[in-house]
Design a protein around this motif. Structure first.
Motif, PDB file in Angstrom:
ATOM      1  N   TYR A 130      37.414  20.291  22.148  1.00 19.81           N
ATOM      2  CA  TYR A 130      36.659  21.041  21.216  1.00 19.81           C
ATOM      3  C   TYR A 130      35.160  20.764  21.206  1.00 19.81           C
ATOM      4  O   TYR A 130      34.216  21.878  21.142  1.00 19.81           O
ATOM      5  CB  TYR A 130      36.973  20.618  19.683  1.00 19.81           C
ATOM      6  CG  TYR A 130      36.046  20.809  18.514  1.00 19.81           C
ATOM      7  CD1 TYR A 130      36.206  22.161  17.861  1.00 19.81           C
ATOM      8  CD2 TYR A 130      35.371  19.948  17.905  1.00 19.81           C
ATOM      9  CE1 TYR A 130      35.598  22.538  16.795  1.00 19.81           C
ATOM     10  CE2 TYR A 130      34.626  20.108  16.966  1.00 19.81           C
ATOM     11  CZ  TYR A 130      34.748  21.632  16.199  1.00 19.81           C
ATOM     12  OH  TYR A 130      33.890  21.823  15.350  1.00 19.81           O
ATOM     13  N   GLY A 131      34.540  19.616  21.320  1.00 19.12           N
ATOM     14  CA  GLY A 131      33.302  19.453  21.689  1.00 19.12           C
ATOM     15  C   GLY A 131      32.851  20.032  22.991  1.00 19.12           C
ATOM     16  O   GLY A 131      31.624  20.726  23.149  1.00 19.12           O
ATOM     17  N   PHE A 132      33.395  19.921  24.184  1.00 16.46           N
ATOM     18  CA  PHE A 132      32.832  20.499  25.255  1.00 16.46           C
ATOM     19  C   PHE A 132      32.666  22.040  25.127  1.00 16.46           C
ATOM     20  O   PHE A 132      31.887  22.766  25.559  1.00 16.46           O
ATOM     21  CB  PHE A 132      34.168  20.271  26.400  1.00 16.46           C
ATOM     22  CG  PHE A 132      33.778  19.028  26.853  1.00 16.46           C
ATOM     23  CD1 PHE A 132      32.594  18.492  27.371  1.00 16.46           C
ATOM     24  CD2 PHE A 132      35.046  18.165  27.150  1.00 16.46           C
ATOM     25  CE1 PHE A 132      32.476  17.270  27.783  1.00 16.46           C
ATOM     26  CE2 PHE A 132      34.737  16.881  27.783  1.00 16.46           C
ATOM     27  CZ  PHE A 132      33.573  16.387  27.806  1.00 16.46           C
ATOM     28  N   ILE A 133      33.852  22.793  24.255  1.00 12.12           N
ATOM     29  CA  ILE A 133      33.849  24.188  24.363  1.00 12.12           C
ATOM     30  C   ILE A 133      32.722  24.596  23.423  1.00 12.12           C
ATOM     31  O   ILE A 133      31.950  25.659  23.721  1.00 12.12           O
ATOM     32  CB  ILE A 133      35.175  24.627  23.642  1.00 12.12           C
ATOM     33  CG1 ILE A 133      36.334  24.310  24.459  1.00 12.12           C
ATOM     34  CG2 ILE A 133      35.165  25.950  23.241  1.00 12.12           C
ATOM     35  CD1 ILE A 133      37.719  24.747  23.839  1.00 12.12           C
ATOM     36  N   LYS A 134      32.439  24.000  22.295  1.00  9.41           N
ATOM     37  CA  LYS A 134      31.166  24.222  21.614  1.00  9.41           C
ATOM     38  C   LYS A 134      29.904  24.088  22.302  1.00  9.41           C
ATOM     39  O   LYS A 134      28.960  24.942  22.391  1.00  9.41           O
ATOM     40  CB  LYS A 134      31.168  23.305  20.111  1.00  9.41           C
ATOM     41  CG  LYS A 134      32.102  23.649  19.167  1.00  9.41           C
ATOM     42  CD  LYS A 134      31.831  23.501  17.794  1.00  9.41           C
ATOM     43  CE  LYS A 134      31.405  21.900  17.720  1.00  9.41           C
ATOM     44  NZ  LYS A 134      31.108  21.482  16.485  1.00  9.41           N
ATOM     45  N   SER A 135      30.009  23.076  22.793  1.00 12.33           N
ATOM     46  CA  SER A 135      28.434  22.830  23.773  1.00 12.33           C
ATOM     47  C   SER A 135      28.328  23.899  24.772  1.00 12.33           C
ATOM     48  O   SER A 135      27.047  24.305  24.958  1.00 12.33           O
ATOM     49  CB  SER A 135      28.706  21.597  24.491  1.00 12.33           C
ATOM     50  OG  SER A 135      29.612  21.440  25.686  1.00 12.33           O
ATOM     51  N   LEU A 136      29.263  24.598  25.351  1.00 11.04           N
ATOM     52  CA  LEU A 136      29.266  25.752  26.218  1.00 11.04           C
ATOM     53  C   LEU A 136      28.364  26.732  25.665  1.00 11.04           C
ATOM     54  O   LEU A 136      27.654  27.541  26.026  1.00 11.04           O
ATOM     55  CB  LEU A 136      30.458  25.953  27.048  1.00 11.04           C
ATOM     56  CG  LEU A 136      31.041  24.867  27.852  1.00 11.04           C
ATOM     57  CD1 LEU A 136      32.329  25.594  28.329  1.00 11.04           C
ATOM     58  CD2 LEU A 136      30.198  24.582  29.083  1.00 11.04           C
ATOM     59  N   PHE A 137      28.920  27.138  24.393  1.00 14.90           N
ATOM     60  CA  PHE A 137      28.340  28.396  23.772  1.00 14.90           C
ATOM     61  C   PHE A 137      27.020  27.959  23.133  1.00 14.90           C
ATOM     62  O   PHE A 137      26.079  28.775  23.354  1.00 14.90           O
ATOM     63  CB  PHE A 137      29.269  28.453  22.403  1.00 14.90           C
ATOM     64  CG  PHE A 137      30.602  29.267  22.480  1.00 14.90           C
ATOM     65  CD1 PHE A 137      30.542  30.723  22.650  1.00 14.90           C
ATOM     66  CD2 PHE A 137      31.679  28.627  23.034  1.00 14.90           C
ATOM     67  CE1 PHE A 137      31.771  31.373  22.959  1.00 14.90           C
ATOM     68  CE2 PHE A 137      33.015  29.244  23.236  1.00 14.90           C
ATOM     69  CZ  PHE A 137      32.754  30.635  23.192  1.00 14.90           C
ATOM     70  N   PHE A 138      26.822  26.841  22.763  1.00 11.61           N
ATOM     71  CA  PHE A 138      25.695  26.448  22.615  1.00 11.61           C
ATOM     72  C   PHE A 138      24.437  26.622  23.493  1.00 11.61           C
ATOM     73  O   PHE A 138      23.415  26.775  23.366  1.00 11.61           O
ATOM     74  CB  PHE A 138      25.591  24.975  21.710  1.00 11.61           C
ATOM     75  CG  PHE A 138      26.196  24.766  20.371  1.00 11.61           C
ATOM     76  CD1 PHE A 138      26.739  26.290  19.681  1.00 11.61           C
ATOM     77  CD2 PHE A 138      26.692  23.534  20.070  1.00 11.61           C
ATOM     78  CE1 PHE A 138      27.459  25.809  18.605  1.00 11.61           C
ATOM     79  CE2 PHE A 138      27.594  23.572  18.952  1.00 11.61           C
ATOM     80  CZ  PHE A 138      27.862  24.673  18.180  1.00 11.61           C
TER      81      PHE A 138
END
Length: 248
Positions: free
Chosen positions: A190-198
């Protein structure tokens, strides 16, 4: 104001359309991408480590001081520290910090090239300046973002571990047990996925703000500030949306 916002969004979409085109010379694109990984990603590691170390320690101390009830097991300090780091700090808060460093760097660099007419020179030579300048930055930073998140997670846990070692707030065994207890692997993804969008938001918004600068050095500074503010707002808005989608 609404009309201006819609116009800027349309302009941003057109800009992204120019950015996402196939490079004409792949070797040049690859070399520039590696250079941007080093400048935007690797150069950010010291900042990430320092901030994460202290934030991990602070979270551990605050969780211990605010969970003094005998009904709450002592290992919950490590558990809460882990979940806070995985769910929010290692992605959302980290990217807000990086928006100030990486975002302002991108906006000021491209803005300076605009006001010194270097971008106009690229256009005259028939080069797609949006793709040439922005795409390597975007690809490089997005590719390296999971590495920064991993550094943030590990260093934050180490900061909390140092609190357990050098203070009597919590024992090392209880802290380490809390870090491992009831672990949910999805929180990491979840953290990795969000960081890519950010990371995409930071690069694209900052590049857009810098690319369309008009004026001189003063406007470059304003564009850099606008890039950081706009990126931060978009990250917070996207954080709410992604949290709802990924954790429901």
């Amino acid at each position: 104001m609404l009309t201006r916002a819609i116009a800027n969004f349309g302009k941003y979409c057109q800009f992204m359309g120019r950015v996402f085109t196939l490079p004409e010379r792949w070797r040049v694109f690859g070399n520039r991408t590696v250079f941007e990984i080093n400048k935007l990603g690797i150069d950010s590691i010291p900042l990430v480590i320092v901030i994460s170390l202290f934030i991990g320690a602070v979270i551990t101390i605050q969780m211990k001081l605010n969970t003094t009830s005998p009904l709450i097991p002592s290992y919950s300090v490590g558990l809460a520290t882990r979940d806070i780091v995985l769910l929010e700090f290692s992605n959302s808060i980290l990217c807000l910090i990086l928006a100030g460093k990486v975002g302002s760097n991108i906006a000021s660099e491209i803005g300076t090239m605009r006001v010194t007419e270097q971008i106009d020179a690229l256009e005259i030579m028939g080069v797609n300046s949006a793709r040439y300048l922005v795409l390597p930055k975007m690809i490089g930073f997005i590719l390296f973002m999971p590495v920064l998140v991993a550094f943030c997670i590990g260093t934050s846990f180490f900061g909390g571990f140092l609190v357990a070692v050098f203070t009597d707030l919590i024992s090392v065994s209880k802290f380490t047990y809390g870090i491992q207890a009831f672990f949910n692997e999805w929180y990491v993804w979840y953290g990795f996925i969000k960081s890519l969008f950010f990371a995409f938001v930071i690069c694209s918004v900052s590049a857009f703000c810098g690319y369309y600068v008009k004026g001189g050095a003063l406007e470059v500074g304003k564009a850099s500030t606008n890039a950081v503010v706009t990126s931060s707002i978009m990250i917070l808005l996207l954080d709410v949306i992604l949290t709802k989608l990924l954790l429901q």
